[in-house]
Motif scaffolding. Structure first.
Motif, PDB file in Angstrom:
ATOM      1  N   ASP A  85      -8.456  45.396  46.240  1.00  0.00           N
ATOM      2  CA  ASP A  85      -7.696  45.516  44.987  1.00  0.00           C
ATOM      3  C   ASP A  85      -6.424  44.673  45.045  1.00  0.00           C
ATOM      4  O   ASP A  85      -6.044  44.032  44.051  1.00  0.00           O
ATOM      5  CB  ASP A  85      -7.340  46.975  44.725  1.00  0.00           C
ATOM      6  CG  ASP A  85      -8.539  47.806  44.282  1.00  0.00           C
ATOM      7  OD1 ASP A  85      -9.591  47.216  43.961  1.00  0.00           O
ATOM      8  OD2 ASP A  85      -8.423  49.044  44.263  1.00  0.00           O
ATOM      9  N   ARG A  86      -5.777  44.670  46.208  1.00  0.00           N
ATOM     10  CA  ARG A  86      -4.552  43.885  46.326  1.00  0.00           C
ATOM     11  C   ARG A  86      -4.851  42.389  46.195  1.00  0.00           C
ATOM     12  O   ARG A  86      -4.106  41.660  45.520  1.00  0.00           O
ATOM     13  CB  ARG A  86      -3.876  44.178  47.670  1.00  0.00           C
ATOM     14  CG  ARG A  86      -2.638  43.324  47.932  1.00  0.00           C
ATOM     15  CD  ARG A  86      -1.609  43.480  46.835  1.00  0.00           C
ATOM     16  NE  ARG A  86      -0.495  42.552  47.007  1.00  0.00           N
ATOM     17  CZ  ARG A  86       0.171  41.997  46.009  1.00  0.00           C
ATOM     18  NH1 ARG A  86      -0.171  42.254  44.745  1.00  0.00           N
ATOM     19  NH2 ARG A  86       1.177  41.186  46.250  1.00  0.00           N
ATOM     20  N   MET A  87      -5.945  41.942  46.806  1.00  0.00           N
ATOM     21  CA  MET A  87      -6.279  40.531  46.684  1.00  0.00           C
ATOM     22  C   MET A  87      -6.648  40.179  45.248  1.00  0.00           C
ATOM     23  O   MET A  87      -6.321  39.083  44.775  1.00  0.00           O
ATOM     24  CB  MET A  87      -7.417  40.159  47.636  1.00  0.00           C
ATOM     25  CG  MET A  87      -7.784  38.675  47.615  1.00  0.00           C
ATOM     26  SD  MET A  87      -6.377  37.524  47.792  1.00  0.00           S
ATOM     27  CE  MET A  87      -5.749  37.964  49.416  1.00  0.00           C
ATOM     28  N   ALA A  88      -7.298  41.082  44.537  1.00  0.00           N
ATOM     29  CA  ALA A  88      -7.604  40.833  43.129  1.00  0.00           C
ATOM     30  C   ALA A  88      -6.321  40.637  42.331  1.00  0.00           C
ATOM     31  O   ALA A  88      -6.250  39.777  41.442  1.00  0.00           O
ATOM     32  CB  ALA A  88      -8.425  41.985  42.558  1.00  0.00           C
ATOM     33  N   ALA A 111      -0.343  33.498  55.739  1.00  0.00           N
ATOM     34  CA  ALA A 111       0.730  34.400  56.162  1.00  0.00           C
ATOM     35  C   ALA A 111       0.674  35.744  55.442  1.00  0.00           C
ATOM     36  O   ALA A 111       1.697  36.369  55.197  1.00  0.00           O
ATOM     37  CB  ALA A 111       2.087  33.741  55.954  1.00  0.00           C
ATOM     38  N   LEU A 112      -0.537  36.201  55.118  1.00  0.00           N
ATOM     39  CA  LEU A 112      -0.677  37.511  54.480  1.00  0.00           C
ATOM     40  C   LEU A 112      -0.131  38.614  55.375  1.00  0.00           C
ATOM     41  O   LEU A 112       0.431  39.605  54.881  1.00  0.00           O
ATOM     42  CB  LEU A 112      -2.151  37.787  54.163  1.00  0.00           C
ATOM     43  CG  LEU A 112      -2.765  36.975  53.020  1.00  0.00           C
ATOM     44  CD1 LEU A 112      -4.288  37.031  53.085  1.00  0.00           C
ATOM     45  CD2 LEU A 112      -2.275  37.491  51.674  1.00  0.00           C
ATOM     46  N   HIS A 113      -0.288  38.458  56.683  1.00  0.00           N
ATOM     47  CA  HIS A 113       0.176  39.472  57.630  1.00  0.00           C
ATOM     48  C   HIS A 113       1.689  39.618  57.635  1.00  0.00           C
ATOM     49  O   HIS A 113       2.219  40.633  58.061  1.00  0.00           O
ATOM     50  CB  HIS A 113      -0.299  39.121  59.038  1.00  0.00           C
ATOM     51  CG  HIS A 113       0.271  37.850  59.567  1.00  0.00           C
ATOM     52  ND1 HIS A 113      -0.176  36.617  59.155  1.00  0.00           N
ATOM     53  CD2 HIS A 113       1.269  37.614  60.463  1.00  0.00           C
ATOM     54  CE1 HIS A 113       0.505  35.667  59.783  1.00  0.00           C
ATOM     55  NE2 HIS A 113       1.394  36.238  60.571  1.00  0.00           N
ATOM     56  N   GLU A 114       2.368  38.598  57.159  1.00  0.00           N
ATOM     57  CA  GLU A 114       3.829  38.618  57.167  1.00  0.00           C
ATOM     58  C   GLU A 114       4.419  38.910  55.794  1.00  0.00           C
ATOM     59  O   GLU A 114       5.448  39.593  55.688  1.00  0.00           O
ATOM     60  CB  GLU A 114       4.358  37.272  57.658  1.00  0.00           C
ATOM     61  CG  GLU A 114       5.872  37.211  57.751  1.00  0.00           C
ATOM     62  CD  GLU A 114       6.363  35.854  58.212  1.00  0.00           C
ATOM     63  OE1 GLU A 114       7.584  35.690  58.336  1.00  0.00           O
ATOM     64  OE2 GLU A 114       5.522  34.958  58.436  1.00  0.00           O
ATOM     65  N   LEU A 115       3.762  38.443  54.732  1.00  0.00           N
ATOM     66  CA  LEU A 115       4.378  38.451  53.405  1.00  0.00           C
ATOM     67  C   LEU A 115       3.852  39.526  52.461  1.00  0.00           C
ATOM     68  O   LEU A 115       4.505  39.825  51.468  1.00  0.00           O
ATOM     69  CB  LEU A 115       4.188  37.072  52.751  1.00  0.00           C
ATOM     70  CG  LEU A 115       4.797  35.893  53.507  1.00  0.00           C
ATOM     71  CD1 LEU A 115       4.513  34.593  52.775  1.00  0.00           C
ATOM     72  CD2 LEU A 115       6.298  36.092  53.694  1.00  0.00           C
ATOM     73  N   ASP A 116       2.685  40.075  52.728  1.00  0.00           N
ATOM     74  CA  ASP A 116       2.141  41.075  51.820  1.00  0.00           C
ATOM     75  C   ASP A 116       2.067  42.434  52.513  1.00  0.00           C
ATOM     76  O   ASP A 116       1.466  42.563  53.590  1.00  0.00           O
ATOM     77  CB  ASP A 116       0.742  40.677  51.342  1.00  0.00           C
ATOM     78  CG  ASP A 116       0.235  41.631  50.273  1.00  0.00           C
ATOM     79  OD1 ASP A 116       0.535  41.413  49.088  1.00  0.00           O
ATOM     80  OD2 ASP A 116      -0.437  42.623  50.628  1.00  0.00           O
ATOM     81  N   PRO A 117       2.639  43.475  51.926  1.00  0.00           N
ATOM     82  CA  PRO A 117       2.705  44.776  52.603  1.00  0.00           C
ATOM     83  C   PRO A 117       1.349  45.416  52.864  1.00  0.00           C
ATOM     84  O   PRO A 117       1.180  46.115  53.866  1.00  0.00           O
ATOM     85  CB  PRO A 117       3.559  45.630  51.657  1.00  0.00           C
ATOM     86  CG  PRO A 117       3.488  44.942  50.334  1.00  0.00           C
ATOM     87  CD  PRO A 117       3.359  43.490  50.634  1.00  0.00           C
ATOM     88  N   VAL A 118       0.381  45.211  51.988  1.00  0.00           N
ATOM     89  CA  VAL A 118      -0.939  45.824  52.186  1.00  0.00           C
ATOM     90  C   VAL A 118      -1.628  45.232  53.412  1.00  0.00           C
ATOM     91  O   VAL A 118      -2.150  45.960  54.264  1.00  0.00           O
ATOM     92  CB  VAL A 118      -1.817  45.650  50.931  1.00  0.00           C
ATOM     93  CG1 VAL A 118      -3.254  46.086  51.211  1.00  0.00           C
ATOM     94  CG2 VAL A 118      -1.239  46.455  49.770  1.00  0.00           C
ATOM     95  N   PHE A 119      -1.619  43.917  53.535  1.00  0.00           N
ATOM     96  CA  PHE A 119      -2.285  43.287  54.669  1.00  0.00           C
ATOM     97  C   PHE A 119      -1.463  43.421  55.944  1.00  0.00           C
ATOM     98  O   PHE A 119      -2.013  43.523  57.046  1.00  0.00           O
ATOM     99  CB  PHE A 119      -2.588  41.824  54.342  1.00  0.00           C
ATOM    100  CG  PHE A 119      -3.612  41.678  53.255  1.00  0.00           C
ATOM    101  CD1 PHE A 119      -4.954  41.860  53.530  1.00  0.00           C
ATOM    102  CD2 PHE A 119      -3.225  41.425  51.949  1.00  0.00           C
ATOM    103  CE1 PHE A 119      -5.911  41.756  52.531  1.00  0.00           C
ATOM    104  CE2 PHE A 119      -4.166  41.326  50.940  1.00  0.00           C
ATOM    105  CZ  PHE A 119      -5.518  41.489  51.232  1.00  0.00           C
TER     106      PHE A 119
END
Length: 338
Positions: free
Chosen positions: A37-40, A103-111
């Motif tokens: 859902d977050r990626m959508a 950098a999803l691991h750094e910038l997005d809270p869900v990932f």
């Protein structure tokens, strides 16, 4: 009771023998749904003005500014076959993107929550890591009908430490089957060592030798259900084929190295900083989320990110700019073409 993500003796033995391990139901249906859902939402907010094409058979992206800057951003890469002869998408953008990274691991809270979870930290503690660092992350779509091939490769080719410590995690966010492009691997191939490296020298960035040829009969399919995690040794030879099915095959992938007692190779294609040293950023939210946080209770399980995240181009790729329907730009290149 062992913490979530801890490996049993049998699991460790299987991983050491085969170079990969499938952990069923590593993530719950709710966790998988949250990431999808977050990626959508992320894709819905993408206007297509800045993007690139991702292919598995050409290296020209190595000099492309957009690709390199994705190491510190959430960037979008289209499938090579997503565009028609007119340069416009043949299907909606949400069915045209190859991947989002790095950098999803750094910038997005869900990932970030998944990457620095107790389960992931416990997994790497079981593997003997002392101070693991997340180097790069990406969301892979493997789109129906056009999802591109990933050629045989070893992740340590791109993320090399001495001694070698690269390990990949590949989380299935949908069922992965032979029909929709699941992973394939050569069991035990990690024992044969690293076949080639990507290096940087006075001549630029390049592979130090040609890619070996592999007998396809040696590969086995890794079909997994949604929520399963595939742990991949950095020297394991693996690949995936094109997705010709009507079903997508979403996955979230990240690569981790140890920063304790190992050295980042000076001729890696990407450097950590001008001093060649690790720069770990710690904060309460970046440490293991939800994990016991004492050295006595769980030694050596802190996860960190690097000040300058490094992307591992786990496959050869090409970058070129394209225009999507509705793009208000003039269609000129958003990045250098080489």
């Amino acid at each position: 009771m062992p913490p979530a993500g801890s490996l049993t003796a049998d699991q460790l033995s299987f991983f050491e023998t085969n170079g990969y391990l499938v952990m069923e139901s590593f993530s719950s249906e709710e966790e998988v749904r949250e990431m999808r859902d977050r990626m959508a939402e992320i894709v819905a907010g993408f206007d297509g003005a800045n993007s690139a094409v991702f292919s598995t058979k050409d290296h020209r992206q190595l000099k492309d500014d957009y690709f390199f800057k994705s190491a510190e951003n959430i960037s979008f890469f289209f499938e090579e076959n997503a565009f028609g002869d007119d340069g416009c998408l043949k299907q909606p953008k949400e069915l045209s993107i190859n991947k989002v990274g790095h950098a999803l691991h750094e910038l997005d809270p869900v990932f970030k929550k998944f990457c620095f979870s107790e389960s992931v930290a416990s997994l790497f503690s079981s593997l003997g890591y002392k101070r693991p660092a997340v180097m790069q992350s990406m969301y892979i779509f493997k789109q129906p009908g056009i999802g591109g091939e990933v050629v045989p490769h070893q992740d340590s080719t791109f993320l090399y430490t001495e001694p070698p410590t690269c390990t990949g995690l590949w989380l299935a966010l949908q069922d992965a089957t032979i029909n929709n492009g699941c992973l394939w691997a050569i069991p035990g191939s990690h024992k044969e060592g690293l076949k080639r490296r990507m290096i940087r020298d006075e001549n630029g960035t390049h592979f130090d030798r040609p890619s070996p040829s592999y007998d396809q009969k040696d590969f086995v399919p890794l079909e997994v259900k949604s929520g399963a995690l595939v742990v991949i040794h950095g020297d394991l030879i693996h690949q995936s084929f094109e997705n010709h099915s009507p079903e997508s095959r979403h996955a979230f992938s990240l690569h981790i190295v140890d920063t304790d007692g190992c050295e980042w190779s000076k001729d890696n294609w990407s450097v950590l900083d001008k001093h060649g040293t690790w720069q770990a950023l710690f904060s309460p939210e970046i440490r293991m989320l939800g994990a016991v946080d004492t050295k006595e209770d769980r030694p050596g399980t802190d996860l960190c990110i690097l000040a300058k995240p490094v992307i591992s181009m786990a496959i050869e790729a090409v970058i070129s700019s394209r225009r999507i329907p509705g793009d208000v730009s003039d269609g000129s290149s958003c990045c250098n073409k080489n």
